[in-house]
Design a protein around this motif. Structure first.
Motif, short mmCIF file in Angstrom:
data_model
loop_
_atom_site.label_atom_id
_atom_site.label_comp_id
_atom_site.label_asym_id
_atom_site.label_seq_id
_atom_site.Cartn_x
_atom_site.Cartn_y
_atom_site.Cartn_z
N ALA A 43 -0.66 -9.75 11.47
CA ALA A 43 -1.82 -9.95 10.61
C ALA A 43 -1.58 -9.33 9.25
CB ALA A 43 -3.05 -9.32 11.25
N PRO A 44 -2.13 -9.91 8.20
CA PRO A 44 -2.08 -9.23 6.89
C PRO A 44 -2.82 -7.91 6.98
CG PRO A 44 -2.88 -11.51 6.69
CD PRO A 44 -2.87 -11.18 8.14
N LYS A 45 -2.32 -6.91 6.26
CA LYS A 45 -3.03 -5.64 6.21
C LYS A 45 -2.99 -5.09 4.80
CE LYS A 45 0.92 -3.09 8.02
NZ LYS A 45 1.45 -2.28 9.13
N LEU A 46 -4.00 -4.31 4.48
CA LEU A 46 -4.14 -3.80 3.14
C LEU A 46 -3.02 -2.82 2.81
CD1 LEU A 46 -6.05 -3.65 0.62
CD2 LEU A 46 -6.92 -1.54 1.64
N LEU A 47 -2.46 -2.99 1.61
CA LEU A 47 -1.44 -2.07 1.13
C LEU A 47 -2.00 -1.17 0.02
CD1 LEU A 47 1.56 -1.27 1.23
CD2 LEU A 47 2.04 -3.13 -0.36
N LEU A 48 -2.66 -1.79 -0.96
CA LEU A 48 -3.22 -1.05 -2.09
C LEU A 48 -4.50 -1.72 -2.55
CD1 LEU A 48 -0.10 -0.68 -4.42
CD2 LEU A 48 -1.18 1.16 -3.14
N LYS A 49 -5.35 -0.95 -3.21
CA LYS A 49 -6.54 -1.54 -3.83
C LYS A 49 -6.91 -0.73 -5.06
CE LYS A 49 -9.81 1.08 -1.01
NZ LYS A 49 -10.95 1.00 -0.05
N SER A 50 -7.60 -1.37 -6.00
CA SER A 50 -8.05 -0.68 -7.19
C SER A 50 -9.13 -1.45 -7.91
CB SER A 50 -6.89 -0.45 -8.16
OG SER A 50 -7.32 0.24 -9.30
N SER A 51 -10.02 -0.71 -8.51
CA SER A 51 -10.99 -1.30 -9.43
C SER A 51 -11.07 -0.46 -10.71
CB SER A 51 -12.37 -1.41 -8.78
OG SER A 51 -12.81 -0.14 -8.38
N THR A 52 -10.23 0.54 -10.81
CA THR A 52 -10.26 1.47 -11.94
C THR A 52 -9.17 1.12 -12.94
OG1 THR A 52 -11.03 3.20 -10.45
CG2 THR A 52 -10.22 3.89 -12.61
N ASP A 53 -9.56 0.91 -14.16
CA ASP A 53 -8.63 0.52 -15.21
C ASP A 53 -7.64 1.63 -15.49
OD1 ASP A 53 -9.10 -0.83 -18.60
OD2 ASP A 53 -7.56 -1.18 -17.10
N ASN A 54 -6.36 1.24 -15.61
CA ASN A 54 -5.29 2.14 -16.03
C ASN A 54 -5.04 3.33 -15.11
OD1 ASN A 54 -4.71 0.60 -18.37
ND2 ASN A 54 -6.48 1.53 -19.38
N LYS A 55 -5.45 3.21 -13.86
CA LYS A 55 -5.19 4.29 -12.90
C LYS A 55 -4.21 3.80 -11.85
CE LYS A 55 -7.29 7.45 -9.61
NZ LYS A 55 -8.52 7.88 -8.90
N ARG A 56 -3.10 4.53 -11.67
CA ARG A 56 -2.10 4.15 -10.69
C ARG A 56 -2.58 4.49 -9.28
NH1 ARG A 56 4.39 5.29 -11.17
NH2 ARG A 56 4.73 6.15 -9.10
N THR A 57 -2.38 3.55 -8.37
CA THR A 57 -2.71 3.77 -6.97
C THR A 57 -1.42 3.61 -6.16
OG1 THR A 57 -4.13 3.08 -5.15
CG2 THR A 57 -3.43 1.36 -6.63
N GLU A 58 -1.22 4.47 -5.15
CA GLU A 58 0.02 4.48 -4.40
C GLU A 58 -0.22 4.51 -2.90
OE1 GLU A 58 2.01 7.64 -7.51
OE2 GLU A 58 3.10 7.21 -5.65
N HIS A 59 0.70 3.91 -2.17
CA HIS A 59 0.63 3.97 -0.71
C HIS A 59 1.98 3.55 -0.15
CE1 HIS A 59 -1.17 4.05 3.24
NE2 HIS A 59 -0.86 2.77 3.47
N GLN A 60 2.51 4.35 0.74
CA GLN A 60 3.77 4.04 1.44
C GLN A 60 4.90 3.71 0.48
OE1 GLN A 60 2.61 0.93 4.24
NE2 GLN A 60 1.97 2.43 5.76
N GLY A 61 4.94 4.41 -0.64
CA GLY A 61 6.01 4.21 -1.61
C GLY A 61 5.75 3.08 -2.60
N PHE A 62 4.78 2.25 -2.32
CA PHE A 62 4.40 1.19 -3.26
C PHE A 62 3.34 1.72 -4.22
CE2 PHE A 62 6.49 -2.61 -1.75
CZ PHE A 62 6.81 -2.32 -0.43
N TYR A 63 3.34 1.17 -5.43
CA TYR A 63 2.32 1.57 -6.40
C TYR A 63 1.96 0.40 -7.30
CZ TYR A 63 6.41 2.32 -9.43
OH TYR A 63 7.58 2.18 -10.14
N ALA A 64 0.77 0.48 -7.86
CA ALA A 64 0.29 -0.55 -8.78
C ALA A 64 -0.76 0.07 -9.69
CB ALA A 64 -0.31 -1.73 -8.03
N THR A 65 -0.86 -0.48 -10.89
CA THR A 65 -1.87 -0.04 -11.86
C THR A 65 -2.65 -1.24 -12.33
OG1 THR A 65 -0.40 1.74 -12.60
CG2 THR A 65 -2.27 1.17 -14.03
#
Lengths: 112, 113
Positions: A43-65
């Motif tokens: 099944a698909p599962k969540l890796l990252l989420k964000s609603s905050t501008d310009n804030k980096r979010t990280e999980h299990q070595g992955f990150y996104a801004t």
């Protein structure tokens, strides 16, 4: 209307290299962005989420801004592993009440 | 790990037959989504519910599918008359909100012969 664009269908990388999977979106509302990962026959599962501008979010070595100025939420990892081979979906929600929109997905293939 | 339960895992039907699948959402999640994931792995939204009420559905779902989420019973999605093009993985997801993260079940893989 709202939409999510993932430009890469397939990304093949050697283990240990960095990766960036692109995600851009279009909405007139305040966005909530998500990355989901789907391993083979799972099944698909969540890796990252964000609603905050310009804030980096990280999980299990992955990150996104989330960058609202460029409507982007690219997924990155500094060193991919064989176990990262999977489908990655970017998704967009907004608080107008419409359903979550998914991108077409990027298949990440990590080779030894 | 997600606690969304989907049954059956596999379903094989002939063209014109009904195909019914069920989903038990995660406890405490009032919003339920159904998606169709095709052989190219693309997601197609079908319908979503908040508690027992339909929030949104696409035209195809309105015409050929029936779906419900009764209280104290599993949610269900039924194709009234299966077509070859309906062969896909049907994913159910639940969420605390219509715009929050979604928790997916393992899916029902439908094959229409």
């Amino acid at each position: 209307g709202d939409s999510v664009t993932q430009t890469e269908g397939l990304v093949t990388l050697t283990k240990g290299l960095p990766v960036m999977l692109n995600c851009t979106y279009q909405t007139t509302y305040s966005p909530f962005l998500f990355w989901y990962v789907q391993h083979l026959n799972e099944a698909p599962k969540l890796l990252l989420k964000s609603s905050t501008d310009n804030k980096r979010t990280e999980h299990q070595g992955f990150y996104a801004t989330l960058h609202k100025s460029s409507s982007s939420f690219h997924l990155q990892k500094s060193s991919v592993q064989l176990s990262d081979s999977a489908l990655y979906f970017c998704a967009l929600s907004e608080n107008s009440g419409t359903y979550q929109r998914f991108g077409t997905g990027t298949k990440l293939q990590v080779v030894p | 790990n997600s606690k969304v339960i989907q049954t059956p895992r596999y379903l094989v039907k002939g063209q014109g037959q009904k195909a019914k699948m069920r989903c038990i959402p995660e406890k405490g999640h009032p919003v339920v989504f159904w998606y169709q994931q095709n052989k190219n792995n693309e997601f197609k939204f079908l319908i979503n519910f908040q508690n027992q009420e339909v929030l949104q559905q696409i035209d195809m779902t309105e015409k050929r599918f029936s779906a419900e989420c009764p209280s104290n019973s599993p949610c269900s999605l039924e194709i009234q008359s299966s077509e070859a093009g309906d062969s896909a993985l049907y994913l159910c997801a639940s969420s605390p909100d219509n715009y929050a993260e979604q928790f997916f079940g393992p899916g029902t893989r439908l094959t229409v012969l």
